[in-house]
Design a protein around this motif. Structure first.
Motif, mmCIF file in Angstrom:
data_model
loop_
_atom_site.group_PDB
_atom_site.id
_atom_site.type_symbol
_atom_site.label_atom_id
_atom_site.label_comp_id
_atom_site.label_asym_id
_atom_site.label_seq_id
_atom_site.Cartn_x
_atom_site.Cartn_y
_atom_site.Cartn_z
ATOM 1 N N PRO A 66 5.819 -28.459 58.134
ATOM 2 C CA PRO A 66 7.285 -28.428 58.095
ATOM 3 C C PRO A 66 7.898 -29.759 57.674
ATOM 4 O O PRO A 66 8.945 -29.781 57.016
ATOM 5 C CB PRO A 66 7.671 -28.071 59.533
ATOM 6 N N PHE A 67 7.255 -30.876 58.038
ATOM 7 C CA PHE A 67 7.836 -32.194 57.768
ATOM 8 C C PHE A 67 6.749 -33.135 57.260
ATOM 9 O O PHE A 67 5.694 -33.264 57.886
ATOM 10 C CB PHE A 67 8.445 -32.798 59.035
ATOM 11 N N ALA A 68 7.052 -33.821 56.170
ATOM 12 C CA ALA A 68 6.151 -34.850 55.670
ATOM 13 C C ALA A 68 6.921 -36.156 55.564
ATOM 14 O O ALA A 68 7.915 -36.242 54.844
ATOM 15 C CB ALA A 68 5.582 -34.449 54.312
ATOM 16 N N GLN A 79 2.446 -20.430 60.694
ATOM 17 C CA GLN A 79 1.001 -20.652 60.697
ATOM 18 C C GLN A 79 0.671 -21.983 60.023
ATOM 19 O O GLN A 79 -0.318 -22.097 59.301
ATOM 20 C CB GLN A 79 0.295 -19.507 59.983
ATOM 21 N N GLN A 80 1.507 -22.989 60.272
ATOM 22 C CA GLN A 80 1.355 -24.257 59.582
ATOM 23 C C GLN A 80 -0.021 -24.891 59.824
ATOM 24 O O GLN A 80 -0.616 -24.758 60.889
ATOM 25 C CB GLN A 80 2.453 -25.238 60.010
ATOM 26 N N ARG A 81 -0.493 -25.597 58.792
ATOM 27 C CA ARG A 81 -1.778 -26.296 58.885
ATOM 28 C C ARG A 81 -1.644 -27.583 59.698
ATOM 29 O O ARG A 81 -2.565 -27.984 60.403
ATOM 30 C CB ARG A 81 -2.302 -26.605 57.489
ATOM 31 N N TRP A 82 -0.493 -28.243 59.546
ATOM 32 C CA TRP A 82 -0.186 -29.443 60.314
ATOM 33 C C TRP A 82 1.251 -29.339 60.815
ATOM 34 O O TRP A 82 2.113 -28.813 60.125
ATOM 35 C CB TRP A 82 -0.277 -30.713 59.457
ATOM 36 N N HIS A 83 1.531 -29.872 61.974
ATOM 37 C CA HIS A 83 2.912 -29.961 62.425
ATOM 38 C C HIS A 83 3.667 -31.023 61.620
ATOM 39 O O HIS A 83 4.853 -30.858 61.308
ATOM 40 C CB HIS A 83 2.979 -30.312 63.906
ATOM 41 N N LEU A 84 2.972 -32.110 61.316
ATOM 42 C CA LEU A 84 3.588 -33.212 60.582
ATOM 43 C C LEU A 84 2.531 -33.893 59.727
ATOM 44 O O LEU A 84 1.334 -33.868 60.052
ATOM 45 C CB LEU A 84 4.162 -34.267 61.543
ATOM 46 N N ARG A 85 3.005 -34.516 58.651
ATOM 47 C CA ARG A 85 2.132 -35.375 57.868
ATOM 48 C C ARG A 85 2.791 -36.750 57.737
ATOM 49 O O ARG A 85 4.014 -36.840 57.549
ATOM 50 C CB ARG A 85 1.863 -34.786 56.481
#
Length: 477
Positions: free
Chosen positions: A311-313, A330-336
């Motif tokens: 959702p947020f990078a 079903q995101q792979r990461w919450h944040l990058r």
């Protein structure tokens, strides 16, 4: 059910006032648009510079008009460009319903703070459509201009393009532009094409807009070197890489109160990767530069993310904020946390640093989550702050996330009580958490986030600060 039904018609704020909720088709019923935005409650997005102003002159545009018109009611002009050529401060260019030619290029359209120039549909009439072409509408070096109540579709490059004419060192080249109640969709040929492309425009407001299918590699709103921008009360859906991106020296950009359901890998890109020659202002050889500073994403609902998405990078973003958002998917990461623009060519770039992730709700599928936070090389992830977020896997298998730094006041594996926000970004919000919910009163009070996605002021006696984009209401479970 733990929900108390909210009105789907009126935005109510504890600190005063109310206004009609957008209808989900770009914010405002077709034909109901005006020339200036209505000022909302004190806890909603701030009013635009044009709020309450009215035109002193009207020029009419009708693609089916006879040649030789003068813009009067009985003799409309044929194109937006023809009207813009004779528009003066205080002029409203009103476009008749129907299909209008694309590739409308307008340079140096300059209103004033008290007498803007408006470009948009006729009051009380359906939105006009600009169809096809390379770009629907391109405004270069515009100032004090309001673009409103338009549909733009079928362009192969960008839907609407706003830029400073390449005057990257001139902060006054393009400024005080409002884009409201537009519907931009079906843009691009599958590459890096944008629904709304913004380069070097300062003091921009994008309100009550709808963006759909903006190009597989493009953005709903793409900022390059833009300062003091607000994107609010808008919807993003379908095919696009980002809903909103702010990079290339962008500063003080707020993405707020919006609904996002897209196919791309980074819903909101705080920073990015920009060619050195495109930064606004130009890069400094003596002081450190940043891809972006003070980009803030708050009170947004991001739903339906896929298994390769985040959702947020935070990408080279300095002093940036992600707060009071709902993420469900079903995101792979919450944040990058990434660094794509590095020291090069004699220019020093600051690492992604001093980010804040506060009072968000992350709902996820434990089977698709690779890691909570993906940290790339060259970043300063240890300078980030994590506080009072909820991390929950409703189907089970979740766990407290591994974060770059310890979190203060986090919640884990309890109900978010935000099912009153549907996955469909155009469906109305139908409920809010109750005061008995574990998320009620668990949120942080932030000066940058005075209200909620639906305009309620936070932190009142009756409504304690709640995790996510909504505030809790009275009732019992």
């Amino acid at each position: 059910m733990r929900m108390s039904v909210l009105s789907s018609v009126v935005w109510v704020a504890a600190c005063g006032g109310s206004q009609a909720r957008p209808d989900g088709d770009g914010g405002g019923v077709d034909g109901a648009g005006g020339d200036g935005a209505v000022e909302g409650p004190g806890c909603e997005a701030p009013p635009t510079f044009a709020a309450g102003l009215a035109p002193t002159r009207v020029l009419h545009v009708d693609a089916a008009a006879a040649a030789g018109g003068d813009g009067s009611v009985g003799a409309p002009l044929r194109t937006i460009g023809a009207a813009a050529a004779i528009a003066t401060p205080g002029t409203a260019i009103r476009i008749a319903p129907g299909v209008h030619a694309a590739d409308q290029y307008v340079a140096d359209l300059r209103g004033t703070a008290t007498a803007p120039i408006w470009i948009g549909g006729e009051p009380g009439q359906p939105r006009p459509s600009i169809v096809g072409g390379g770009e629907g509408l391109h405004l270069t070096r515009a100032a004090y201009v309001v673009v409103h109540d338009l549909e733009v579709t079928g362009a192969t490059a960008n839907g609407i393009n706003l830029d400073d004419g390449g005057d990257v060192a001139d902060a006054t080249a393009a400024h005080h532009v409002v884009v409201e109640r537009v519907y931009i969709h079906g843009i691009g040929t599958g590459g890096n094409n944008d629904c709304l492309k913004v380069s070097g425009v300062h003091d921009l407001a994008v309100y009550d807009a709808r963006f759909a299918d903006c190009g597989a590699g493009g953005s709903g709103v793409d900022h390059v070197g833009s300062h003091r921008s607000v994107v609010a009360r808008s919807t993003f859906e379908g095919v696009m890489e980002n809903a909103v991106q702010a990079k290339g020296g962008s500063e003080d950009v707020d993405v707020r109160d919006s609904r996002i359901r897209i196919s791309g890998s980074r819903a909101i890109n705080l920073g990015g990767s920009t060619g050195l020659e495109f930064f606004r202002p130009p890069l400094s050889a003596t002081t450190p530069n940043a891809e972006a500073r003070r980009i803030r994403a708050f009170n947004n609902a991001i739903t339906g993310l896929g298994a390769s998405a985040t959702p947020f990078a935070f990408v080279g973003c300095v002093d940036c904020l992600v707060a009071h958002n709902l993420v469900r998917g079903q995101q792979r990461w919450h944040l990058r946390i990434l660094q794509e623009t590095v020291t090069q060519g004699g220019y020093t770039f600051l690492p992604a640093s001093n980010g804040r992730v506060i009072s968000n709700v992350f709902e996820y599928d434990a089977s698709t989550l690779a890691t909570a936070v993906n940290v790339g090389g060259g970043t300063a992830a240890d300078t980030f702050t994590f506080a009072t977020n909820l991390w929950t896997a409703p189907a089970g298998g979740g766990a407290a996330p591994t974060l770059p730094v310890p979190e203060t006041g986090g919640l884990y594996e309890v109900s978010s009580d935000h099912d009153g926000i549907p996955d469909d970004p155009r469906a109305p919000i139908v409920g809010s958490p109750l005061l008995s919910s574990p998320v009620a009163g668990a949120g942080a009070v932030l000066a940058e986030v005075p209200g909620t996605i639906d305009g309620i002021c936070r932190g009142t006696t009756a409504s304690p600060t709640t995790l996510g984009p909504l505030e809790a209401v009275s009732g019992t479970l």
